[in-house]
Design an enzyme around this catalytic site. Structure first.
Site, short mmCIF file in Angstrom:
data_model
loop_
_atom_site.label_atom_id
_atom_site.label_comp_id
_atom_site.label_asym_id
_atom_site.label_seq_id
_atom_site.Cartn_x
_atom_site.Cartn_y
_atom_site.Cartn_z
N SER A 18 42.68 37.18 31.84
CA SER A 18 42.68 37.75 33.20
C SER A 18 41.68 37.10 34.16
O SER A 18 41.74 37.35 35.36
CB SER A 18 42.39 39.25 33.15
N LYS A 42 43.17 35.41 37.05
CA LYS A 42 43.67 36.14 38.23
C LYS A 42 42.83 35.83 39.47
O LYS A 42 43.31 35.95 40.60
CB LYS A 42 43.68 37.66 37.94
N TYR A 82 52.99 33.74 34.79
CA TYR A 82 51.85 34.63 34.51
C TYR A 82 51.28 34.39 33.10
O TYR A 82 50.06 34.28 32.91
CB TYR A 82 52.28 36.09 34.71
N TYR A 123 38.47 46.76 35.81
CA TYR A 123 39.42 47.87 35.68
C TYR A 123 38.71 49.22 35.65
O TYR A 123 37.90 49.48 36.53
CB TYR A 123 40.31 47.66 34.43
N VAL A 172 40.74 39.41 28.26
CA VAL A 172 40.79 39.93 26.89
C VAL A 172 40.54 38.85 25.83
O VAL A 172 40.47 39.16 24.64
CB VAL A 172 42.13 40.66 26.57
O1 DON Z 1 48.60 40.58 30.69
C1 DON Z 1 47.85 40.67 29.73
O2 DON Z 1 47.86 41.65 29.02
C2 DON Z 1 46.91 39.51 29.41
N1 DON Z 1 47.54 38.26 29.61
C3 DON Z 1 45.68 39.56 30.26
C4 DON Z 1 44.93 40.86 30.13
C5 DON Z 1 43.48 40.74 30.39
O3 DON Z 1 42.86 39.73 30.16
C6 DON Z 1 42.81 41.98 30.83
N2 DON Z 1 41.42 41.77 31.11
N3 DON Z 1 40.43 42.12 30.64
#
Ligand code: DON
Length: 304
Positions: A64, A67, A189, A240, A258
């Protein structure tokens, strides 16, 4: 003068002694293969002096954190019009939460929760000829590093288990907030999330957010007003449902992924990236948060 190297070495020593490192994200099977005992930290200051400790040159999945880069590129392409399709409010919900999206009729709360990032990806696809190539070239440019790349194995792994993101994209489509088809947008994405970078590369790429929109190659990518807004979004939405806790403990704008990475910054002073793959119950790097709390407490350099 603050001795950043000494502070980072102390943080690294404390991390090495810590057994409770949280839990690795395994909902993307490829991420579960990473060694939980990795730890890296890298700081770059305004004068572009670099300080590091631990596994700061090892590349990991930025997830993420990407983003922030897509938001930067989208703002450059369509400017403030973006805010008609994505809001700028914290959600207080986990990154993949969907009920607010339905309640608020397809306008995601902010560009860092997954539905918001999917809308931003859609904007890029609508405005670029070769979206994946052009986005990668953009990141390499702001990083001043041509070696940065996607990890297609990680992207494929996320696609296999990405049911929640398919649900988000379909919901956005049903509310007419997705111009392109669901497959195309999610393919982009999943690739942006699969970008692989080290703490050193991340800290240096985020230099433009402490330097009024000018990257290391001295190109201007954002107006100072846009930098203000991206940094504000990182502060209020970058973690978040743990954004309040991050501001409370660390006191800097930042963004997590993540894959266990966190980047945080102090405008006109420094950016810092940490990597420790184990996550806390909110999905943010457990040791990364502790390390950054120690950094801003010991240096007394938070924005507050
Ligand atoms: O969309 C997802 O679930 C992952 N590609 C990214 C989620 C993420 O990194 C949330 N951040 N902490």
């Amino acid at each position: 003068m603050i001795d950043f190297q000494h502070v980072l070495d102390t943080i690294h020593q404390t991390a090495q002694k810590t057994d409770d490192r949280g839990k690795i994200a395994d909902y993307i099977p490829e991420l579960a293969k990473v060694d939980k005992y990795k730890f890296g930290i890298h700081l770059v200051n305004m004068n572009q002096e670099n300080f590091s400790a631990g596994d700061s040159n090892e590349r990991f999945s930025i997830q993420s954190i990407s983003k922030v880069f897509t938001l930067t590129m989208a703002l450059g392409l369509i400017g403030e019009k973006l805010w008609t399709r994505v809001d700028v409010e914290p959600s207080g919900d986990p990154f993949n939460h969907l009920s607010l999206l339905e309640f608020e009729k397809g306008i995601p709360r902010n560009p860092f929760i997954n539905p918001g990032a999917i809308v931003v990806a859609d904007v890029l696809i609508s405005h670029l000829k070769n979206p994946k190539d052009e986005f990668l070239a953009f990141v390499r440019n702001i990083a001043d590093d041509e070696t940065i790349d996607y990890n297609s194995t990680v992207a494929a792994s996320e696609k296999q288990t990405g049911f929640h993101n398919y649900a988000a994209a379909n919901l956005l489509k049903s509310f007419k907030n997705l111009e392109n088809d669901v497959e195309t947008v999610l393919d982009f994405y999943f690739h942006q999330c699969s970008l692989t970078m080290s703490c050193a590369q991340l800290a240096n790429t985020f230099y433009l957010y402490i330097n009024n929109g000018r990257c290391r190659r001295k190109n201007t990518h954002l107006t100072s007003g846009q930098v203000k807004r991206i940094n504000a979004l990182m502060l209020t939405c970058g973690f978040y449902d743990e954004a309040g806790e991050f501001a409370f403990e660390v006191g800097l704008p930042g963004k997590s992924g993540v894959g266990g990475g966190i980047v945080a910054l102090h405008p006109n002073k420094f950016c810092v990236a940490t990597w420790s793959p184990g996550l806390n119950e909110k999905g943010n790097s457990k040791l990364g948060m502790l390390a950054l709390e120690k950094l801003t407490t010991e240096t007394e350099l938070s924005i507050f």
